[in-house]
Design an enzyme around this catalytic site. Sequence first.
Site, PDB file in Angstrom:
ATOM      1  N   ASP A 200     -20.355  -7.801  14.215  1.00 33.71           N
ATOM      2  CA  ASP A 200     -20.643  -9.107  13.626  1.00 33.71           C
ATOM      3  C   ASP A 200     -20.528 -10.232  14.663  1.00 33.71           C
ATOM      4  O   ASP A 200     -19.535 -10.279  15.411  1.00 33.71           O
ATOM      5  CB  ASP A 200     -19.627  -9.330  12.496  1.00 33.71           C
ATOM      6  CG  ASP A 200     -19.954 -10.522  11.638  1.00 33.71           C
ATOM      7  OD1 ASP A 200     -21.028 -10.521  11.027  1.00 33.71           O
ATOM      8  OD2 ASP A 200     -19.119 -11.464  11.588  1.00 33.71           O
ATOM      9  N   GLU A 255     -24.761  -8.142  16.521  1.00 34.71           N
ATOM     10  CA  GLU A 255     -25.450  -9.314  15.995  1.00 34.71           C
ATOM     11  C   GLU A 255     -25.271 -10.431  17.017  1.00 34.71           C
ATOM     12  O   GLU A 255     -24.162 -10.933  17.195  1.00 34.71           O
ATOM     13  CB  GLU A 255     -24.865  -9.737  14.646  1.00 34.71           C
ATOM     14  CG  GLU A 255     -25.622 -10.908  14.061  1.00 34.71           C
ATOM     15  CD  GLU A 255     -24.882 -11.617  12.929  1.00 34.71           C
ATOM     16  OE1 GLU A 255     -25.545 -12.276  12.134  1.00 34.71           O
ATOM     17  OE2 GLU A 255     -23.640 -11.537  12.867  1.00 34.71           O
ATOM     18  N   HIS A 317     -28.756  -9.171   4.761  1.00 34.01           N
ATOM     19  CA  HIS A 317     -27.970  -9.818   3.711  1.00 34.01           C
ATOM     20  C   HIS A 317     -27.760 -11.312   3.956  1.00 34.01           C
ATOM     21  O   HIS A 317     -27.049 -11.957   3.195  1.00 34.01           O
ATOM     22  CB  HIS A 317     -26.606  -9.121   3.612  1.00 34.01           C
ATOM     23  CG  HIS A 317     -25.817  -9.313   4.885  1.00 34.01           C
ATOM     24  ND1 HIS A 317     -26.186  -8.725   6.073  1.00 34.01           N
ATOM     25  CD2 HIS A 317     -24.717 -10.050   5.143  1.00 34.01           C
ATOM     26  CE1 HIS A 317     -25.337  -9.085   7.015  1.00 34.01           C
ATOM     27  NE2 HIS A 317     -24.433  -9.896   6.471  1.00 34.01           N
TER      28      HIS A 317
HETATM   29  C1  GLC Z   1     -22.525 -12.663  10.235  1.00 37.80           C
HETATM   30  C2  GLC Z   1     -22.710 -11.932   8.924  1.00 37.80           C
HETATM   31  C3  GLC Z   1     -22.602 -12.922   7.814  1.00 37.80           C
HETATM   32  C4  GLC Z   1     -21.226 -13.545   7.859  1.00 37.80           C
HETATM   33  C5  GLC Z   1     -20.928 -14.144   9.227  1.00 37.80           C
HETATM   34  C6  GLC Z   1     -19.474 -14.431   9.386  1.00 37.80           C
HETATM   35  O1  GLC Z   1     -23.526 -13.570  10.490  1.00 37.80           O
HETATM   36  O2  GLC Z   1     -23.926 -11.253   8.926  1.00 37.80           O
HETATM   37  O3  GLC Z   1     -22.850 -12.369   6.554  1.00 37.80           O
HETATM   38  O4  GLC Z   1     -21.128 -14.549   6.892  1.00 37.80           O
HETATM   39  O5  GLC Z   1     -21.268 -13.268  10.274  1.00 37.80           O
HETATM   40  O6  GLC Z   1     -18.745 -13.245   9.491  1.00 37.80           O
END
Ligand code: GLC
Length: 509
Positions: A200, A255, A317
């Site tokens: 993440d 990510e 999501h």
């Molecule tokens: C990432 C996740 C998201 C979350 C954020 C904070 O972007 O995909 O759903 O809210 O991180 O953890």
Amino acid sequence: MSDPWWKGAAVYQIYPRSFCDTTGNGVGDLAGVRRHLDHIADLGVDAIWLSPFYRSPMKDAGYDVADYCDVDPIFGTLDEFDRLLAEIHERGMRLLIDWVPNHTSDQHPWFVEARASRESAKRDWYIWRDGHPDRPPNNWQAAFPRGPAWTWDDATKQWYLRLFLPEQPDLDWENPEVVAAMHDTLRFWLDRGVDGFRMDVIHLIGKDPRLPDVPEELTKIPTVALHDDPRTHAHLRGIRRVLEEYDHEPLMIGEVFLLSTERVADYYGRGDELHLAFNFPPLFAPWEADAWLGHLEKAQAEIRSRGAWPSWVLSNHDNPRHRTRYGESLARARAAAVLLLTLEGTPFLYAGEELGMRNARIPEERRVDPGGRDGCRAPIPWDATALHGWAGEPWLPWSRDAEETDAAAQARDVDSVLALYRRLLSLRRSSRALRTGTIDEARVAGDVLAYERRAGDERLCVAINFASEDRALALAGDWQVRIASDGRGEGRAFAGRVAPDTALILAPA
Ligand code: GLC
């Protein structure tokens, strides 16, 4: 050396809350995932990525982790997790789990201890700064709600950094104790047999201890979309070494929420950082041939040129589903499936897209997410019964076309979106050109994006018509339609035209 497993894989993302509830509380659970493993295996994907199921107060639907090494009771137990993993492996698939290293929940025992006093042994596991209660220590911006990325702790009279919610304090990765503790959380799951992690907002973990302001003109942009500190790369190499202690080739896909492919590409390092990085600019691209040609060329120029392997994603999501983004058009969603599954790189599908789901409209009184992302998190309709195969009324409303999108009905219908995804994934499995071949001859001719995939003697041509009228496409040689996103003409000679919002996979005749 043979290719690593993830290069030719297709990955299926499950957002556990929205997948299937077996207990009657309206929230999806691990047993619900287990119940539908045959749906996933029959779809033809190679791996599952499970969004967080950790213990959590659910302020950010599980991305606020209170224990990295346990399952939240709402989802099940560690035993249930082990059973799920075993059944995934029995079906020849792999499991990636989400790992949230940038921040914990404010209910995590580490933060509870850190917050207790300035002298606490864990105080410096998080990022605290002195200051005046009216003036945050720098101008960084939180992702949601918009505003300063700092929360004032009145009891200890200091600010703490949190790039997301106030309940999601950022860990301090410059503290070696944090690094060691987080590495151990990876080992905990690797020892249980997981096959890798989706990491993440991984680009956020390195931070300059001076926490410099961003230029004034960037203060409207949340820091998550800007932050690109070189310290992160050393942390990624350390994480990679932990994964390399294991010999089953665990994958790290990160990510990297930077909206530039050039900058995302840096996170592959020199083959010693991420194996794969999410590249989001294409996810935000319009339904236009030239835009997609541009993204495909960028992936070549920025990612392939350094020997790294791209990943592709249309829905997840956090963003409106691609069918909704492409004007709610089912034809476009079907054509987009062909695009996703034929580009050079590892595709990520988001549960429900194989049913053609679009975003649900969420009435104000049913909204849950502080980031406004509920629409893409609507429950998956499994069958035609009143609760669509859920044990209780789901935590979010059904998408408006739950009736037409139910999985059981689509499994019986050869013309369904599900049947198309199955044909596409089955062709990918049998085709080295589609899995790991090169992409060649990419071009746009009058709204049609065309490219070839090649490996050895195998050659396939892909043609996607982004226009709402049919278009001519001249190709040298004779071709036969292998797959058509509208299901028409499969097995017949290609006649030189592509129907509106339609994609074709062609093989030499
Ligand atoms: C990432 C996740 C998201 C979350 C954020 C904070 O972007 O995909 O759903 O809210 O991180 O953890």
